[in-house]
Scaffold this motif. Structure first.
Motif, PDB file in Angstrom:
ATOM      1  N   ASP A  74       0.624  -1.027  -0.310  1.00  0.00           N
ATOM      2  CA  ASP A  74      -0.177   0.686   0.384  1.00  0.00           C
ATOM      3  C   ASP A  74       1.222   1.303   0.023  1.00  0.00           C
ATOM      4  O   ASP A  74       0.803   1.688  -0.609  1.00  0.00           O
ATOM      5  N   ALA A  75       1.597   0.890   0.634  1.00  0.00           N
ATOM      6  CA  ALA A  75       2.776   2.506   0.640  1.00  0.00           C
ATOM      7  C   ALA A  75       3.538   2.572  -0.300  1.00  0.00           C
ATOM      8  O   ALA A  75       3.946   3.252  -0.549  1.00  0.00           O
ATOM      9  N   ALA A  76       4.149   1.647  -1.669  1.00  0.00           N
ATOM     10  CA  ALA A  76       4.914   1.148  -2.562  1.00  0.00           C
ATOM     11  C   ALA A  76       3.554   1.779  -3.484  1.00  0.00           C
ATOM     12  O   ALA A  76       4.399   3.235  -3.782  1.00  0.00           O
ATOM     13  N   LEU A  77       2.394   1.875  -3.029  1.00  0.00           N
ATOM     14  CA  LEU A  77       1.069   2.431  -4.171  1.00  0.00           C
ATOM     15  C   LEU A  77       1.384   4.069  -4.148  1.00  0.00           C
ATOM     16  O   LEU A  77       0.880   4.907  -5.012  1.00  0.00           O
ATOM     17  N   GLU A  78       1.317   4.119  -2.684  1.00  0.00           N
ATOM     18  CA  GLU A  78       1.447   5.759  -2.479  1.00  0.00           C
ATOM     19  C   GLU A  78       2.218   6.616  -2.493  1.00  0.00           C
ATOM     20  O   GLU A  78       2.141   7.371  -3.531  1.00  0.00           O
ATOM     21  N   VAL A  79       3.791   5.902  -2.910  1.00  0.00           N
ATOM     22  CA  VAL A  79       5.012   6.791  -3.087  1.00  0.00           C
ATOM     23  C   VAL A  79       4.772   6.959  -4.859  1.00  0.00           C
ATOM     24  O   VAL A  79       4.955   7.941  -5.240  1.00  0.00           O
ATOM     25  N   VAL A  80       4.718   5.988  -5.405  1.00  0.00           N
ATOM     26  CA  VAL A  80       4.316   6.108  -6.993  1.00  0.00           C
ATOM     27  C   VAL A  80       2.760   7.051  -7.558  1.00  0.00           C
ATOM     28  O   VAL A  80       3.778   7.840  -7.749  1.00  0.00           O
ATOM     29  N   GLY A  81       2.156   6.895  -6.330  1.00  0.00           N
ATOM     30  CA  GLY A  81       0.523   7.667  -6.404  1.00  0.00           C
ATOM     31  C   GLY A  81       1.305   9.477  -6.241  1.00  0.00           C
ATOM     32  O   GLY A  81       0.752  10.152  -7.388  1.00  0.00           O
TER      33      GLY A  81
ATOM     34  N   GLY B 211       4.777  -7.293  -8.000  1.00  0.00           N
ATOM     35  CA  GLY B 211       4.064  -7.651  -9.219  1.00  0.00           C
ATOM     36  C   GLY B 211       2.999  -7.606  -9.534  1.00  0.00           C
ATOM     37  O   GLY B 211       2.239  -8.649  -9.999  1.00  0.00           O
ATOM     38  N   THR B 212       2.249  -7.069  -8.199  1.00  0.00           N
ATOM     39  CA  THR B 212       0.878  -6.976  -8.175  1.00  0.00           C
ATOM     40  C   THR B 212      -0.073  -6.051  -9.490  1.00  0.00           C
ATOM     41  O   THR B 212       1.181  -5.091 -10.392  1.00  0.00           O
ATOM     42  N   GLU B 213      -0.799  -6.797 -10.104  1.00  0.00           N
ATOM     43  CA  GLU B 213      -1.492  -6.137 -11.602  1.00  0.00           C
ATOM     44  C   GLU B 213      -1.599  -4.021 -10.674  1.00  0.00           C
ATOM     45  O   GLU B 213      -1.733  -3.749 -11.509  1.00  0.00           O
ATOM     46  N   ALA B 214      -2.043  -3.671  -9.158  1.00  0.00           N
ATOM     47  CA  ALA B 214      -2.109  -2.581  -8.968  1.00  0.00           C
ATOM     48  C   ALA B 214      -1.049  -1.626  -8.810  1.00  0.00           C
ATOM     49  O   ALA B 214      -0.974  -0.739  -9.509  1.00  0.00           O
ATOM     50  N   PHE B 215       0.185  -2.557  -8.957  1.00  0.00           N
ATOM     51  CA  PHE B 215       1.236  -1.569  -8.637  1.00  0.00           C
ATOM     52  C   PHE B 215       1.562  -1.001 -10.288  1.00  0.00           C
ATOM     53  O   PHE B 215       2.402  -0.423 -10.490  1.00  0.00           O
ATOM     54  N   THR B 216       1.307  -2.543 -10.902  1.00  0.00           N
ATOM     55  CA  THR B 216       1.747  -2.257 -12.378  1.00  0.00           C
ATOM     56  C   THR B 216       0.904  -0.811 -12.871  1.00  0.00           C
ATOM     57  O   THR B 216       0.946  -0.319 -13.749  1.00  0.00           O
ATOM     58  N   ASP B 217      -0.534  -0.991 -12.326  1.00  0.00           N
ATOM     59  CA  ASP B 217      -1.741  -0.160 -12.924  1.00  0.00           C
ATOM     60  C   ASP B 217      -1.075   1.755 -12.418  1.00  0.00           C
ATOM     61  O   ASP B 217      -0.810   2.047 -13.095  1.00  0.00           O
ATOM     62  N   LYS B 218      -0.747   0.685 -11.410  1.00  0.00           N
ATOM     63  CA  LYS B 218      -0.440   2.791 -10.785  1.00  0.00           C
ATOM     64  C   LYS B 218       1.066   3.437 -11.775  1.00  0.00           C
ATOM     65  O   LYS B 218       1.288   4.600 -11.984  1.00  0.00           O
ATOM     66  N   LEU B 219       1.739   2.548 -11.730  1.00  0.00           N
ATOM     67  CA  LEU B 219       3.348   2.840 -12.404  1.00  0.00           C
ATOM     68  C   LEU B 219       2.669   3.092 -14.248  1.00  0.00           C
ATOM     69  O   LEU B 219       3.347   3.761 -14.624  1.00  0.00           O
TER      70      LEU B 219
END
Length: 172
Positions: free
Chosen positions: A28-35, A54-62
């Motif tokens: 979750d924190a990684a998603l926030e940083v990318v955001g 490796g999650t879809e959520a992380f790749t989508d955020k990137l």
């Protein structure tokens, strides 16, 4: 945060630090940083743990970050490129499609004893843990001095690293 009060002249702003415990909180924190990134993300990981990167959520955020900002750039350093491809195939495939803006490199063999993992956004936000085995991490939402310090470490490794061929070729 200072509760909306103006900062006194000469005093640096307080760092926004949150403790992060467990894989889900780290993801979750990684998603926030990318955001919060607008220009550059720098990521160093041992093997791009699939639960985190490796999650879809992380790749989508990137994907949103890279496509929303014309000069956006992602640089990824890994210790084990073969495991990283296996763990984060979505990220690797996306990187292959946008190789002009996403670059993967392998940490030099002699430097692999350093096991720190971190994600830095725009010299401002940082997610850091001392090793992939650690359950605890630190999330700095707004800490330019901390971010710049980690970015200097990243740059030193980046300049010594070699292109991670396993992550940049299609292997056909």
């Amino acid at each position: 945060m200072n509760g909306g009060r103006p900062r006194e002249p000469g005093n640096p702003p307080a760092m926004e630090l949150a403790a992060v415990t467990g894989s889900a909180a780290f993801a979750d924190a990684a998603l926030e940083v990318v955001g919060v990134a607008r220009h550059e993300l720098a990521l160093i990981s041992v093997d791009l743990d699939r639960r985190l990167f490796g999650t879809e959520a992380f790749t989508d955020k990137l994907r949103s970050f890279i496509l929303a900002h014309r000069r956006a750039r992602l640089r990824v350093l890994v210790h084990d490129p073969v495991a990283a491809v296996r763990n984060s195939i979505r990220l690797v495939q996306f990187g292959r499609l946008l190789s002009s803006r996403i670059e993967f490199r392998a940490v030099p063999e002699e430097r692999r004893k350093l096991r720190e993992e971190f994600l830095i956004a725009d010299e401002r936000a940082v997610l850091y843990r001392s090793s992939p085995d650690q359950l605890e991490a630190k999330h700095y939402a707004d800490a330019p001095m901390v971010a710049r310090s980690h970015l200097r470490e990243f740059e030193a490794l980046w300049n010594e690293a070699v292109v991670a061929r396993e992550m940049s070729t299609l292997g056909i």
